[in-house]
Design a protein around this motif. Structure first.
Motif, PDB file in Angstrom:
ATOM      1  N   GLN A  15       0.840  -1.188   0.000  1.00  0.00           N
ATOM      2  CA  GLN A  15       0.000   0.000   0.000  1.00  0.00           C
ATOM      3  C   GLN A  15       0.878   1.242   0.000  1.00  0.00           C
ATOM      4  OE1 GLN A  15      -2.574   0.395   3.389  1.00  0.00           O
ATOM      5  NE2 GLN A  15      -3.285   2.415   2.788  1.00  0.00           N
ATOM      6  N   ARG A  16       1.995   1.192   0.702  1.00  0.00           N
ATOM      7  CA  ARG A  16       2.920   2.331   0.769  1.00  0.00           C
ATOM      8  C   ARG A  16       3.465   2.665  -0.619  1.00  0.00           C
ATOM      9  NH1 ARG A  16       3.934   6.972   1.879  1.00  0.00           N
ATOM     10  NH2 ARG A  16       6.051   7.551   2.370  1.00  0.00           N
ATOM     11  N   THR A  17       3.747   1.644  -1.418  1.00  0.00           N
ATOM     12  CA  THR A  17       4.233   1.872  -2.781  1.00  0.00           C
ATOM     13  C   THR A  17       3.171   2.597  -3.593  1.00  0.00           C
ATOM     14  OG1 THR A  17       5.653  -0.072  -2.710  1.00  0.00           O
ATOM     15  CG2 THR A  17       5.033   0.731  -4.891  1.00  0.00           C
ATOM     16  N   TRP A  21       3.257   6.381  -5.383  1.00  0.00           N
ATOM     17  CA  TRP A  21       2.876   6.655  -6.778  1.00  0.00           C
ATOM     18  C   TRP A  21       1.865   7.800  -6.828  1.00  0.00           C
ATOM     19  CZ3 TRP A  21       1.542   0.930  -8.318  1.00  0.00           C
ATOM     20  CH2 TRP A  21       2.723   0.195  -8.460  1.00  0.00           C
ATOM     21  N   LEU A  22       0.857   7.733  -5.946  1.00  0.00           N
ATOM     22  CA  LEU A  22      -0.205   8.733  -5.944  1.00  0.00           C
ATOM     23  C   LEU A  22       0.305  10.116  -5.550  1.00  0.00           C
ATOM     24  CD1 LEU A  22      -3.102   6.632  -4.379  1.00  0.00           C
ATOM     25  CD2 LEU A  22      -2.863   7.347  -6.760  1.00  0.00           C
ATOM     26  N   LYS A  23       1.298  10.175  -4.669  1.00  0.00           N
ATOM     27  CA  LYS A  23       1.869  11.449  -4.227  1.00  0.00           C
ATOM     28  C   LYS A  23       2.929  11.977  -5.183  1.00  0.00           C
ATOM     29  CE  LYS A  23       1.136  10.829   0.721  1.00  0.00           C
ATOM     30  NZ  LYS A  23       1.786  10.744   2.029  1.00  0.00           N
ATOM     31  N   GLY A  24       3.298  11.160  -6.172  1.00  0.00           N
ATOM     32  CA  GLY A  24       4.322  11.587  -7.113  1.00  0.00           C
ATOM     33  C   GLY A  24       5.736  11.416  -6.593  1.00  0.00           C
ATOM     34  N   GLN A  25       5.898  10.691  -5.506  1.00  0.00           N
ATOM     35  CA  GLN A  25       7.220  10.456  -4.929  1.00  0.00           C
ATOM     36  C   GLN A  25       7.962   9.341  -5.646  1.00  0.00           C
ATOM     37  OE1 GLN A  25       6.109   9.625  -0.895  1.00  0.00           O
ATOM     38  NE2 GLN A  25       5.986  11.796  -0.333  1.00  0.00           N
TER      39      GLN A  25
END
Length: 84
Positions: A15-17, A21-25
């Motif tokens: 989930q952290r991955t 992705w969603l935060k653009g990190q």
């Protein structure tokens, strides 16, 4: 973030991955990006099409068309013969 949990489980990542992705990190690897695209098309596209269809049935729709014909007369002229 239920979406992240489900997507992560479907793709075999944490989930952290997905959150990264969603935060653009971070960006998904090409294989994961393709899997995400396939999943979105499979799951969401039918819902979008249904919503558009219902809106068109309720509100109507406008269809814009463009066509060309094989007349050889100058534009605005009616000199070109037409089949009777």
């Amino acid at each position: 973030m239920l979406v992240g949990v489900q997507l992560g489980a479907d793709l075999g990542v944490s989930q952290r991955t997905v959150q990264r992705w969603l935060k653009g990190q971070a960006a998904p690897k090409p294989a994961a990006a393709k899997a995400i695209e396939t999943k979105v098309r499979h799951k969401w596209q039918p819902k979008v099409k249904e919503r558009v269809r219902k809106a068109a049935e309720q509100n109507g729709f406008t269809l814009h068309l463009s066509a060309t014909f094989g007349y050889t007369a100058a534009g605005g002229s009616t000199d070109d013969p037409r089949p009777a």
